[in-house]
Design an enzyme around this catalytic site. Structure first.
Site, PDB file in Angstrom:
ATOM      1  N   GLU A  54      10.022  -1.004 -13.944  1.00 46.17           N
ATOM      2  CA  GLU A  54       9.163   0.336 -13.530  1.00 46.17           C
ATOM      3  C   GLU A  54       9.999   1.340 -13.396  1.00 46.17           C
ATOM      4  OE1 GLU A  54       8.816  -2.921 -12.054  1.00 46.17           O
ATOM      5  OE2 GLU A  54       6.809  -3.264 -12.542  1.00 46.17           O
TER       6      GLU A  54
ATOM      7  N   HIS B 168       2.718  -8.060  -2.229  1.00 47.24           N
ATOM      8  CA  HIS B 168       1.506  -7.542  -3.164  1.00 47.24           C
ATOM      9  C   HIS B 168       0.222  -7.101  -2.441  1.00 47.24           C
ATOM     10  CE1 HIS B 168       3.950  -9.948  -5.961  1.00 47.24           C
ATOM     11  NE2 HIS B 168       3.290  -9.633  -7.087  1.00 47.24           N
TER      12      HIS B 168
END
Lengths: 455, 329
Positions: A189, A258
């Protein structure tokens, strides 16, 4: 004429120092770069180099002198063929220009005298044909339409191409646009966010899909320090037209790492635009606007909403302006302000409250930067009560910010304190019962409204 | 040091050599002046000088063509001067004035020029590396055959995003030249205390990126290596790494007492390997220039630098209304 060697500032904060030691004496020849003295600052002893070449004329401040102010002449330097002559008196410090003490102009978005007016203009003309579409389909259509009309738009991210999207948002796009424009990245990322920012500086319009915004934390430096700040740091020369999008907030039973809502984080950053749609029409209209926007836009989606269907107008080019709230339901007794999946709780609560005879006005902010303050304030001035609803953490939340704004600009209109309904101040637990407790609930919203309406 | 020996017979004209001398000298005198203005409190905050490293940017700019892009870290003044940005605009940015490249809002570490394809000026160590690959990505996407010079230091070479970028640059054959300016110190940490291998370019091998070591104190060696790297990128063969061994004479920033190395070490490099002295000697022994010619260049440079300092002092501070401009396009 002899050059004065001045006491140097040797750190960002130094105002005075000790002239610890002279390494040259009158009559010595020095050239640029020679170390001529040692100076003690509050942090360290620094070597002080000659900048010009010449012969030391006089030492004006003897070694061992403490508290020598910055910019006081400490020695003189003679140029070619010059005589030393009499020692000049040590001069007073030449003042560096003091920072301008002018008052800062008011924030453009801050306190304005104008009476806030609610924005009730519909997103599409009356009579427009509507179709039912999922948020997922709406997002794909938005990207595909923009990619058809602008060659410089491309999509990159993990699993966006061959896998057809981890959440199937980019389904079919590889087939239509090819691998030059729908690009699978490695799981990296920080790296691909930086590459996308560079591509935007280079004149392209990247759409970066984060598989979830939790992983964007790996890339947050590029988003904030590079994408958001460069236009300002370059004096307006270099903007970053880029969209960072992906699911944000809690899904279901995926645990603490998450399940986080980043709305308030990004909304704090000048130089970004931040949107968080609830409905499919907003997902489509706002994403198309985001892709066309010359600024970096954080586009926060929600996994649970992807499969939800809403009315979407059948128009060739449907966009929704960034920075405009939507009033979902008009009401008289209380203003409910929410965004993203929070809208689900706000709308459910409004239905239940109606059964009890409480009329709630429900506002979907849709954009968190810029925020449509006028619509919120005009509503609060009408209902005199406000409850905010969001899934994010309660400290430093969007609701906190709205409460402060309402207090500053509509204090006299309030009949009760503003209540912020938010996620709980805990990492997201895994256990089903605890997860439910950690999230905001419709019951909590109903209870908050009853509290502010004194029912 | 395993650096290449100086190019024996330079394939370069006297005029070119004189130009490199001039450009390197401009950077050095400019930086000395910046140091002086810092000492007087006219430049604030951090100020990282490029003195000693001049041959790196001057050599590589000699290998660049119109349309090529470049970006670097916060030690960026030399890169801007070498790519043709106006010394007045750079110095005025250092003093935080309206006439600066960023209207005074960027400072020493954050300057840009769309005209000269200079993409910053980045203050977060290593962050410019993926951005440079992204610029190369845009060139490849638009098929315009330009290359991007992405400069970073031996310190930045230990950031993870550098290797994330190496991987994607190689995977996608991006036309990017990674220039590792190895000045041997990451702020105060010597390379052997921070880096597991003596040479950094070898890390590219793991990604299939070719690279080499270059003597960064020899402008002609840098130029030659730059030309080779540029040819590689323009041929569509993907990225290339140049590890340029160089040395900074000054501290990491103006407030660095530099106790991590000896005065003798700095002095030795200055006396034995100075990139400007080296070209000066070549010009004189090769009879490309006389002492008088060089004095004239020196004088000319001094004038440019003094003018930039005058401009930087006399340019007004930005208008207060600038506080709220350039936040959004």
């Amino acid at each position: 004429m002899a050059i004065e060697i001045l006491m140097p500032a040797l750190s960002p904060t130094m105002e005075e120092g000790t002239l610890a030691k002279w390494l040259v004496k009158a009559g010595d020849t020095v050239s640029s770069g020679d170390i001529i003295a040692e100076i003690e600052t509050d942090k360290a002893t620094m070597e002080f180099e000659a900048v010009d070449e010449g012969v030391i004329g006089h030492i004006l401040v003897p070694e061992g002198t403490e508290n020598v102010k910055v910019n006081v002449a400490i020695a003189t330097l003679l140029e070619d063929g010059e005589e030393a002559g009499a020692a000049p008196a040590p001069s007073a410090a030449t003042e560096a220009p003091a920072p301008a003490a002018e008052p800062a102009p008011a924030t453009p978005a801050a306190v304005s005298e104008a009476v806030p007016v609610m924005n009730l203009a519909p997103d599409w003309p009356e009579g427009t044909e509507l179709k039912q579409q999922t948020v997922r389909e709406a997002l794909r259509d938005a990207m595909a339409e923009e990619m058809r009309s602008n060659e410089d738009v491309f999509l990159m991210g993990e699993e966006v191409a061959e896998y057809q999207g981890a959440y199937k948002i980019s389904q079919g796009m590889l087939d239509e646009f090819g691998s030059q424009r729908v690009i699978d990245t490695p799981i990296t990322e920080h790296g691909f966010a930086g590459i996308a920012v560079g591509a935007a500086f280079g004149g392209l319009n990247p759409i970066v899909e984060f598989m979830t915004f939790n992983f964007a934390m790996q890339a947050i430096d590029q988003i904030i320090n590079s994408a958001a700040k460069t236009l300002y740091m370059s004096g307006g020369q270099m903007g970053c037209p880029i969209v960072f999008r992906g699911p944000n907030g809690a899904a279901a039973r995926v645990g603490a790492q998450h399940s986080q809502d980043y709305a308030a984080w990004y909304a704090q950053i000048p130089g970004l635009k931040v949107v968080m749609p609830y409905s499919a029409s907003d997902a489509k209209g706002l994403l198309k606007s985001a892709i066309r926007d010359p600024n970096p836009v954080i586009f926060l989606e929600n996994e649970i909403l992807y499969g939800r269907s809403f009315d979407v107008p059948v128009l060739d080019d449907f966009t929704v302006e960034i920075g405009k709230a939507r009033v979902w339901r008009e009401g008289e007794d209380v203003t409910l302000v929410s965004f993203g999946i929070g809208m689900q709780y706000a709308l459910e609560a409004a239905d239940r409250l109606a059964e009890d005879g409480i009329s709630a006005e429900v506002i979907d902010l849709r954009s968190l930067r810029p925020i449509d303050y006028d619509t919120v304030l005009a509503s609060v001035m009408k209902t005199n009560r406000c409850v905010t609803v969001e899934e994010g953490f309660p400290v430093g939340s969007i609701g906190n910010h709205l409460s402060a704004t309402i207090m500053e600009r509509a204090f006299d209109y309030l009949d009760a304190p503003v209540i912020n309904c938010a996620g709980k101040d805990v990492p997201m637990p895994y256990a089903a019962n605890l997860e439910k407790l950690a999230l905001v609930t419709t019951d909590e919203v109903v209870a908050a409204v009853k509290q502010v309406t004194y029912r | 040091m395993a650096a290449k020996k100086a190019t024996k017979k330079p394939n370069v004209s006297g005029e070119e050599l004189k130009e490199y001398y001039r450009e390197m000298l401009l950077i050095r005198r400019f930086e000395e002046k910046a140091g002086q203005l810092y000492g007087m409190g006219l430049i604030g905050g951090f100020c990282h000088l490029y003195i000693g490293q001049e041959a790196v940017v001057v050599g590589l700019e000699a290998a660049a063509e119109e349309g090529d892009k470049r970006l670097t870290s916060y030690r960026d003044h030399g890169h801007m001067l070498a790519c043709g940005m106006d010394p007045n605009g750079v110095m005025a940015e250092l003093t935080g004035r309206e006439g600066g490249y960023s209207k005074g809002k960027g400072g020493s570490m954050h300057m840009f020029s769309s005209e000269k394809h200079f993409y910053g000026g980045h203050g977060i160590v290593g962050a410019q590396v993926p951005i440079g690959a992204g610029l190369a990505f845009s060139d490849k996407y638009k098929k315009n055959n330009s290359v991007t010079f992405t400069y970073f230091g031996d310190g930045a070479a230990n950031q993870g995003q550098v290797y994330e970028t190496f991987n994607m640059a190689a995977l996608w054959d991006l036309p990017v030249i990674f220039v590792i300016e190895n000045n041997q110190y990451a702020m105060g940490t010597a390379q052997q205390r921070s880096t597991s291998s003596p040479d950094i370019y070898v890390r590219g091998e793991a990604f299939g990126i070719p690279g080499e070591i270059v003597d960064g104190m020899d402008v002609l060696a840098v130029k030659e290596a730059g030309e080779k790297a540029v040819m590689h990128c323009r041929a569509g063969k993907g990225p290339y790494i140049l590890e340029v061994k160089t040395y900074r004479y000054r501290g990491h920033s103006m407030s660095d007492p530099a106790k991590y190395r000896t005065r003798e070490e700095v002095q030795r490099v200055r006396e034995e390997r100075d990139p400007i002295e080296r070209v000066r000697e070549m010009l004189l022994t090769g009879k490309h220039a006389s002492e008088e010619d060089l004095k004239a260049i020196d004088k000319d440079i001094k004038k440019i630098v003094n003018e930039s300092a005058e401009f930087a002092k006399s340019s007004p501070e930005p208008a207060v209304s600038e506080l709220y401009t350039d936040i959004l396009a």
